[in-house]
Design a protein around this motif. Sequence first.
Motif, PDB file in Angstrom:
ATOM      1  N   THR A   1       0.827  -1.209   0.000  1.00 18.51           N
ATOM      2  CA  THR A   1       0.000   0.000   0.000  1.00 18.51           C
ATOM      3  C   THR A   1       0.859   1.256   0.000  1.00 18.51           C
ATOM      4  O   THR A   1       0.541   2.232  -0.697  1.00 18.51           O
ATOM      5  CB  THR A   1      -0.941  -0.006   1.221  1.00 18.51           C
ATOM      6  N   SER A   2       1.942   1.253   0.761  1.00 14.85           N
ATOM      7  CA  SER A   2       2.786   2.453   0.829  1.00 14.85           C
ATOM      8  C   SER A   2       3.377   2.796  -0.537  1.00 14.85           C
ATOM      9  O   SER A   2       3.486   3.970  -0.897  1.00 14.85           O
ATOM     10  CB  SER A   2       3.900   2.283   1.861  1.00 14.85           C
ATOM     11  N   TYR A   3       3.742   1.792  -1.315  1.00 13.60           N
ATOM     12  CA  TYR A   3       4.257   2.024  -2.665  1.00 13.60           C
ATOM     13  C   TYR A   3       3.154   2.629  -3.540  1.00 13.60           C
ATOM     14  O   TYR A   3       3.365   3.614  -4.247  1.00 13.60           O
ATOM     15  CB  TYR A   3       4.750   0.710  -3.287  1.00 13.60           C
ATOM     16  N   HIS A   4       1.987   2.024  -3.477  1.00 13.45           N
ATOM     17  CA  HIS A   4       0.857   2.454  -4.311  1.00 13.45           C
ATOM     18  C   HIS A   4       0.489   3.916  -4.014  1.00 13.45           C
ATOM     19  O   HIS A   4       0.292   4.713  -4.935  1.00 13.45           O
ATOM     20  CB  HIS A   4      -0.329   1.522  -4.053  1.00 13.45           C
ATOM     21  N   ILE A   5       0.427   4.271  -2.742  1.00 11.74           N
ATOM     22  CA  ILE A   5       0.049   5.640  -2.374  1.00 11.74           C
ATOM     23  C   ILE A   5       1.167   6.628  -2.711  1.00 11.74           C
ATOM     24  O   ILE A   5       0.903   7.715  -3.222  1.00 11.74           O
ATOM     25  CB  ILE A   5      -0.379   5.709  -0.903  1.00 11.74           C
ATOM     26  N   ALA A   6       2.422   6.246  -2.465  1.00 10.91           N
ATOM     27  CA  ALA A   6       3.539   7.126  -2.838  1.00 10.91           C
ATOM     28  C   ALA A   6       3.540   7.350  -4.343  1.00 10.91           C
ATOM     29  O   ALA A   6       3.766   8.484  -4.816  1.00 10.91           O
ATOM     30  CB  ALA A   6       4.857   6.523  -2.380  1.00 10.91           C
ATOM     31  N   ASN A   7       3.284   6.312  -5.113  1.00  8.82           N
ATOM     32  CA  ASN A   7       3.221   6.438  -6.563  1.00  8.82           C
ATOM     33  C   ASN A   7       2.080   7.369  -6.980  1.00  8.82           C
ATOM     34  O   ASN A   7       2.246   8.219  -7.854  1.00  8.82           O
ATOM     35  CB  ASN A   7       3.059   5.060  -7.203  1.00  8.82           C
TER      36      ASN A   7
ATOM     37  N   SER B   1       1.151   0.092  14.403  1.00  7.93           N
ATOM     38  CA  SER B   1       0.805   1.029  15.474  1.00  7.93           C
ATOM     39  C   SER B   1       1.774   0.977  16.651  1.00  7.93           C
ATOM     40  O   SER B   1       1.960   1.970  17.342  1.00  7.93           O
ATOM     41  CB  SER B   1      -0.631   0.805  15.950  1.00  7.93           C
ATOM     42  N   GLU B   2       2.431  -0.151  16.860  1.00  7.31           N
ATOM     43  CA  GLU B   2       3.385  -0.241  17.965  1.00  7.31           C
ATOM     44  C   GLU B   2       4.600   0.668  17.750  1.00  7.31           C
ATOM     45  O   GLU B   2       5.310   0.994  18.698  1.00  7.31           O
ATOM     46  CB  GLU B   2       3.836  -1.685  18.191  1.00  7.31           C
ATOM     47  N   TYR B   3       4.856   1.084  16.511  1.00  3.19           N
ATOM     48  CA  TYR B   3       5.990   1.958  16.196  1.00  3.19           C
ATOM     49  C   TYR B   3       5.582   3.413  15.948  1.00  3.19           C
ATOM     50  O   TYR B   3       6.426   4.273  15.777  1.00  3.19           O
ATOM     51  CB  TYR B   3       6.727   1.455  14.952  1.00  3.19           C
ATOM     52  N   THR B   4       4.305   3.680  15.903  1.00  2.00           N
ATOM     53  CA  THR B   4       3.838   5.010  15.523  1.00  2.00           C
ATOM     54  C   THR B   4       4.312   6.099  16.482  1.00  2.00           C
ATOM     55  O   THR B   4       4.737   7.167  16.045  1.00  2.00           O
ATOM     56  CB  THR B   4       2.305   5.040  15.379  1.00  2.00           C
ATOM     57  N   ALA B   5       4.267   5.854  17.768  1.00  2.00           N
ATOM     58  CA  ALA B   5       4.718   6.874  18.728  1.00  2.00           C
ATOM     59  C   ALA B   5       6.192   7.209  18.505  1.00  2.00           C
ATOM     60  O   ALA B   5       6.583   8.382  18.540  1.00  2.00           O
ATOM     61  CB  ALA B   5       4.482   6.411  20.160  1.00  2.00           C
ATOM     62  N   GLN B   6       7.000   6.200  18.249  1.00  2.00           N
ATOM     63  CA  GLN B   6       8.417   6.436  17.972  1.00  2.00           C
ATOM     64  C   GLN B   6       8.579   7.292  16.712  1.00  2.00           C
ATOM     65  O   GLN B   6       9.385   8.220  16.679  1.00  2.00           O
ATOM     66  CB  GLN B   6       9.136   5.096  17.786  1.00  2.00           C
TER      67      GLN B   6
ATOM     68  N   LEU C   1      -4.768   3.987   7.891  1.00  2.00           N
ATOM     69  CA  LEU C   1      -5.772   3.163   8.570  1.00  2.00           C
ATOM     70  C   LEU C   1      -5.124   2.176   9.538  1.00  2.00           C
ATOM     71  O   LEU C   1      -4.174   1.486   9.177  1.00  2.00           O
ATOM     72  CB  LEU C   1      -6.613   2.408   7.536  1.00  2.00           C
ATOM     73  N   SER C   2      -5.598   2.151  10.755  1.00  2.00           N
ATOM     74  CA  SER C   2      -5.142   1.225  11.812  1.00  2.00           C
ATOM     75  C   SER C   2      -3.668   1.371  12.187  1.00  2.00           C
ATOM     76  O   SER C   2      -3.043   0.428  12.639  1.00  2.00           O
ATOM     77  CB  SER C   2      -5.413  -0.227  11.406  1.00  2.00           C
TER      78      SER C   2
ATOM     79  N   CYS D   1      -7.002   7.424   4.732  1.00  2.00           N
ATOM     80  CA  CYS D   1      -6.059   7.191   3.652  1.00  2.00           C
ATOM     81  C   CYS D   1      -5.776   8.517   2.946  1.00  2.00           C
ATOM     82  O   CYS D   1      -6.701   9.175   2.454  1.00  2.00           O
ATOM     83  CB  CYS D   1      -6.624   6.173   2.666  1.00  2.00           C
ATOM     84  N   LEU D   2      -4.514   8.903   2.895  1.00  2.00           N
ATOM     85  CA  LEU D   2      -4.130  10.163   2.257  1.00  2.00           C
ATOM     86  C   LEU D   2      -4.533  10.181   0.785  1.00  2.00           C
ATOM     87  O   LEU D   2      -5.020  11.189   0.287  1.00  2.00           O
ATOM     88  CB  LEU D   2      -2.622  10.400   2.410  1.00  2.00           C
ATOM     89  N   MET D   3      -4.369   9.068   0.096  1.00  2.00           N
ATOM     90  CA  MET D   3      -4.719   9.018  -1.322  1.00  2.00           C
ATOM     91  C   MET D   3      -6.228   9.249  -1.512  1.00  2.00           C
ATOM     92  O   MET D   3      -6.624  10.038  -2.373  1.00  2.00           O
ATOM     93  CB  MET D   3      -4.320   7.664  -1.909  1.00  2.00           C
ATOM     94  N   VAL D   4      -7.036   8.600  -0.713  1.00  2.00           N
ATOM     95  CA  VAL D   4      -8.496   8.750  -0.837  1.00  2.00           C
ATOM     96  C   VAL D   4      -8.903  10.197  -0.525  1.00  2.00           C
ATOM     97  O   VAL D   4      -9.669  10.811  -1.274  1.00  2.00           O
ATOM     98  CB  VAL D   4      -9.241   7.766   0.098  1.00  2.00           C
ATOM     99  N   GLN D   5      -8.362  10.742   0.565  1.00  2.00           N
ATOM    100  CA  GLN D   5      -8.736  12.104   0.962  1.00  2.00           C
ATOM    101  C   GLN D   5      -8.233  13.123  -0.064  1.00  2.00           C
ATOM    102  O   GLN D   5      -8.945  14.072  -0.394  1.00  2.00           O
ATOM    103  CB  GLN D   5      -8.201  12.420   2.355  1.00  2.00           C
TER     104      GLN D   5
END
Length: 138
Positions: free
Chosen positions: A27-33, A79-84, A106-107, A129-133
């Motif tokens: 998903t990250s590749y698809h949205i960055a693209n 999500s366990e890494y998001t705060a970092q 998402l999530s 989702c940044l792409m959707v918004q």
Amino acid sequence: MDPDFKKKLENIDTVVVVGCSANKYRTSYHIANYLKENGINIIPVNPKYDEVLGEKCYASIKEIAADVEVDVVDIFRDSEYTAQMVQEVVDWSKKSGQNPLIWTQLSVSSPEAKALAEEAGLDYVENKCLMVQHGKVA
């Protein structure tokens, strides 16, 4: 949609994509693209790659020069890494004097991450989702 939020989305020039993958099935590749195809500069961050989508890939947000203008930091980490990751954005923000919008896909969000962003005075979006918004206002 909130008018201020819509205006921010319409005026995005540069997005840091944390967890950006070179795997075209991620998903990250698809949205960055998508962002790149829509004229938005992307700055991939992932220690596994030197380059993603033809752009230099940084191992950490900390490596991005303070004079690079950043509008949004889009986080694709568990999500366990998001705060970092948010703490790294907060530290980079203090160094650079910039206040990028922190976007969690998402999530991906966590209460701790959201609190860190809010304490630092950074806008924080979760579970969107940044792409959707962006597609809604583009």
